[in-house]
Design a protein around this motif. Structure first.
Motif, PDB file in Angstrom:
ATOM      1  N   ALA A   1      45.787 -18.242 -33.063  1.00 40.87           N
ATOM      2  CA  ALA A   1      45.369 -19.097 -31.879  1.00 40.87           C
ATOM      3  C   ALA A   1      44.030 -18.452 -31.278  1.00 40.87           C
ATOM      4  CB  ALA A   1      46.272 -19.204 -30.833  1.00 40.87           C
ATOM      5  N   VAL A   2      44.312 -17.007 -30.820  1.00 35.08           N
ATOM      6  CA  VAL A   2      43.220 -16.156 -30.284  1.00 35.08           C
ATOM      7  C   VAL A   2      41.917 -16.238 -31.194  1.00 35.08           C
ATOM      8  CG1 VAL A   2      42.920 -13.802 -29.980  1.00 35.08           C
ATOM      9  CG2 VAL A   2      44.489 -15.197 -28.558  1.00 35.08           C
ATOM     10  N   GLU A   3      42.149 -16.200 -32.274  1.00 32.30           N
ATOM     11  CA  GLU A   3      40.840 -16.156 -33.207  1.00 32.30           C
ATOM     12  C   GLU A   3      40.033 -17.372 -32.975  1.00 32.30           C
ATOM     13  OE1 GLU A   3      39.214 -13.766 -34.489  1.00 32.30           O
ATOM     14  OE2 GLU A   3      37.827 -14.867 -35.772  1.00 32.30           O
TER      15      GLU A   3
ATOM     16  N   GLY B   1      38.786 -14.059 -30.437  1.00 37.48           N
ATOM     17  CA  GLY B   1      39.730 -13.034 -29.850  1.00 37.48           C
ATOM     18  C   GLY B   1      40.287 -12.174 -30.759  1.00 37.48           C
ATOM     19  N   GLY B   2      40.106 -12.476 -32.125  1.00 33.91           N
ATOM     20  CA  GLY B   2      41.034 -11.804 -33.211  1.00 33.91           C
ATOM     21  C   GLY B   2      41.010 -10.134 -33.113  1.00 33.91           C
TER      22      GLY B   2
ATOM     23  N   LEU C   1      40.245  -8.124 -22.517  1.00 28.96           N
ATOM     24  CA  LEU C   1      39.319  -8.725 -23.579  1.00 28.96           C
ATOM     25  C   LEU C   1      39.723  -9.811 -24.333  1.00 28.96           C
ATOM     26  CD1 LEU C   1      37.498  -5.399 -24.985  1.00 28.96           C
ATOM     27  CD2 LEU C   1      36.496  -7.282 -23.830  1.00 28.96           C
ATOM     28  N   VAL C   2      41.097 -10.034 -24.531  1.00 31.38           N
ATOM     29  CA  VAL C   2      41.872 -11.056 -25.091  1.00 31.38           C
ATOM     30  C   VAL C   2      41.898 -12.276 -24.489  1.00 31.38           C
ATOM     31  CG1 VAL C   2      43.937 -11.685 -26.496  1.00 31.38           C
ATOM     32  CG2 VAL C   2      43.289  -9.243 -26.590  1.00 31.38           C
ATOM     33  N   PRO C   3      41.347 -13.297 -25.207  1.00 28.20           N
ATOM     34  CA  PRO C   3      41.201 -14.501 -24.497  1.00 28.20           C
ATOM     35  C   PRO C   3      42.417 -15.321 -24.252  1.00 28.20           C
ATOM     36  CG  PRO C   3      40.250 -14.903 -26.403  1.00 28.20           C
ATOM     37  CD  PRO C   3      40.349 -13.408 -26.421  1.00 28.20           C
ATOM     38  N   ASN C   4      42.668 -16.113 -23.494  1.00 33.29           N
ATOM     39  CA  ASN C   4      43.730 -17.292 -23.423  1.00 33.29           C
ATOM     40  C   ASN C   4      43.713 -18.168 -24.721  1.00 33.29           C
ATOM     41  OD1 ASN C   4      46.129 -18.321 -22.065  1.00 33.29           O
ATOM     42  ND2 ASN C   4      44.849 -19.789 -20.731  1.00 33.29           N
ATOM     43  N   PRO C   5      44.738 -18.146 -25.344  1.00 25.57           N
ATOM     44  CA  PRO C   5      44.889 -18.957 -26.621  1.00 25.57           C
ATOM     45  C   PRO C   5      44.622 -20.497 -26.063  1.00 25.57           C
ATOM     46  CG  PRO C   5      46.878 -17.724 -26.530  1.00 25.57           C
ATOM     47  CD  PRO C   5      46.180 -17.432 -25.071  1.00 25.57           C
ATOM     48  N   PRO C   6      43.980 -21.201 -26.930  1.00 27.03           N
ATOM     49  CA  PRO C   6      43.425 -22.586 -26.852  1.00 27.03           C
ATOM     50  C   PRO C   6      44.556 -23.521 -27.035  1.00 27.03           C
ATOM     51  CG  PRO C   6      42.428 -22.079 -28.723  1.00 27.03           C
ATOM     52  CD  PRO C   6      43.247 -20.778 -28.058  1.00 27.03           C
ATOM     53  N   HIS C   7      44.887 -24.538 -26.384  1.00 23.07           N
ATOM     54  CA  HIS C   7      45.884 -25.641 -26.648  1.00 23.07           C
ATOM     55  C   HIS C   7      45.830 -26.329 -27.925  1.00 23.07           C
ATOM     56  CE1 HIS C   7      48.042 -29.425 -25.489  1.00 23.07           C
ATOM     57  NE2 HIS C   7      48.948 -28.802 -25.212  1.00 23.07           N
TER      58      HIS C   7
ATOM     59  N   ALA D   1      39.368 -17.588 -19.860  1.00 23.01           N
ATOM     60  CA  ALA D   1      40.610 -17.932 -19.134  1.00 23.01           C
ATOM     61  C   ALA D   1      41.189 -19.598 -19.395  1.00 23.01           C
ATOM     62  CB  ALA D   1      40.337 -17.864 -17.567  1.00 23.01           C
ATOM     63  N   ALA D   2      40.245 -20.179 -20.085  1.00 20.20           N
ATOM     64  CA  ALA D   2      40.813 -21.698 -19.992  1.00 20.20           C
ATOM     65  C   ALA D   2      41.461 -21.853 -21.353  1.00 20.20           C
ATOM     66  CB  ALA D   2      39.253 -22.681 -20.092  1.00 20.20           C
TER      67      ALA D   2
END
Length: 400
Positions: free
Chosen positions: A17-19, A23-24, A92-98, A314-315
């Motif tokens: 998800a994060v990738e 952000g992987g 640094l790790v972003p919020n995973p997208p929906h 964040a989004a």
RNA sequence: GGAGGGGUGGCAGAGCGGUCGAAUGCGGCGGUCUCGAAAACCGUUUCGGGCCUCUGGGUCCGACGAGGGUUCAAAUCCCUCCCCCUCCGCCA
């Protein structure tokens, strides 16, 4: 920040998800450091336990305790290093997208076009906003530099009417009006996710350690930072009017004409604190309010579900409304509504007390109107002003 | 900007360097009593983390504005920063 425990429970799922947002790599490092941290913590806890005494120690015990201290100092140093590394990576790790967020854009948009609404005006030779309203760009540049302008006369009245109209409509939907600070501390910038990712966009008052906000989202998210809210006072909804400051450092050469992209602009923003299970409904609700505003003015627009790689740290999901700009012959962003889920709440320490104990709330933000709306009105109606804005002080027609 | 005072649990407010996560009061929650309620009485009531778990919880560690330091041991001593209050100055 992400939920570390959830990430440990399903590292592969999180990684994928994060990738999607790139952000992987920091995520992998985060998992490695976290594993090390979890090796250290029981050892440190054990030594700390031995260090605790009920009363005064005998001389022999003191000798023993000195040895414990030595071991502890070594391990605690290692732990502290792991912790600060983990902190840094967590930022640094972003919020995973929906799941509903697309990976690839369908056409010219930065995501999937959800719908197009309204009719584009048929204009033979559309004038741009600089010809229609009095925007003093050269004088602005002389005063403050490029990308600064004065909004004068009818154009100023139009903008002011827009703010009041938007505040009226949005507060009727249950959003409490706020005039927030626009200078904030670094921790508010980290807490909302603008730092470290978008630091280059932010003006800094170095002497004071303060930063000029690029959106009142920062102040509105910060309004309840490190608070534990009661479940029954949620949702909390606010709408703020503020001036916003952006360096536009990544936009060199783009949109350099007029007031379209400037370092300083005004905005009426919506912000909501909601229960986790309600945030996706609230996100749709914010979008609907934004659309209702665009519809009431009669602006032709389209809604875009922004693709993963364009999302902020964040989004988890973001909808933009893009209005048609006849002089540019294309749609341009006039609002943005994001569900940041618990990402900002974790960083800012905003929780609620419910039946199942304390839990992080979800936060969302969305644009009501900005100065760019005035440009969209001018260009689509070529100087005519929508009737609804008159009672809020707008002129019937804007003259340059 | 100058001079003082202070930051402890939801609130108020104690706390000789060790037995203090912290007295006491208020508030909250549960119970007794009551037709019901109030009063009274009894009990209970912070947050985070690791591990275990019969998912009820158990256990250990951390947290007294934040971060460092001294010490075998810090809410208590020292340093830096942040915030609040009072007086003076300035100010829309």
């Amino acid at each position: 920040m992400i939920d570390l425990r959830a990430a440990r429970a399903d590292p592969e799922g999180f990684r994928v998800a994060v990738e999607r947002k790139g952000g992987g790599e920091p995520f992998d490092r985060l998992m490695a450091v976290d594993a090390h941290w979890r090796e250290l913590i029981p050892q440190v806890d054990e030594l700390r336990g031995r260090q605790k005494l009920k009363g005064k120690p005998t001389p022999e015990q003191v000798e023993e305790l000195k040895q414990v201290k030595a071991d502890l100092q070594r391990l605690e140093a290692e732990l502290a290093e792991a912790e600060s590394e983990r902190e840094e990576l967590l930022r640094l790790v972003p919020n995973p997208p929906h799941e509903s967020v697309p990976d690839e854009a369908t056409g010219d948009a930065e995501g999937d076009v959800v719908r197009e609404v309204g009719e584009r005006p048929q204009l033979a030779d559309p004038k741009e906003h600089l010809e229609l309203g009095r925007y003093e760009m050269e004088r602005g540049a002389r005063l403050s530099g490029s990308r600064f302008g004065y909004i004068v006369g009818d154009a100023a009245r139009l903008s002011l009417a827009l703010y009041f109209w938007a505040l009226d409509r949005v507060s009727a939907q249950g959003f409490e009006p706020v005039i927030p600070p626009v200078l904030v501390r670094e921790e508010a910038m980290y807490g909302t996710g603008f730092f470290p990712a978008e630091r280059f966009e932010i003006y800094e008052i170095a002497d004071e350690g303060l930063y000029l906000t690029g959106t009142s989202e920062v102040a509105l998210a910060g309004l309840h930072m490190s608070e534990i809210l009661d479940a029954d006072e949620l949702p909390l909804r606010y709408t703020a009017f503020s001036t916003n400051f952006r360096r536009e450092a990544g936009a060199a050469g783009r949109d350099t004409r007029g007031m379209f992209r400037v370092h300083q602009f005004n905005k009426v923003e919506m912000f909501a604190y909601v229960l986790p299970e309600e945030s996706w409904d609230e996100h749709e609700r914010l979008l609907e309010i934004e659309e209702s505003l665009a519809r009431e003015l009669g602006l032709p627009y389209r809604v875009v579900n922004i693709e993963a790689r364009e999302l902020s740290a964040a989004a988890a999901k973001r909808y933009d409304i893009e209005a048609w700009f006849p002089s540019q012959e294309r749609y341009r962003e006039i609002t943005s509504a994001s569900n940041t889920t618990d990402y900002q709440a974790r960083r800012l320490g905003i929780r609620y007390r419910g039946d199942g104990g304390t839990e992080y709330i979800h936060t969302l933000n969305g644009t009501a109107v900005t100065d760019r709306w005035a440009l969209a009105i001018l260009e689509n109606f070529q100087g005519e002003v929508p009737e609804v804005l008159r009672e809020f002080g707008a002129p019937e027609r804007v003259r340059a």
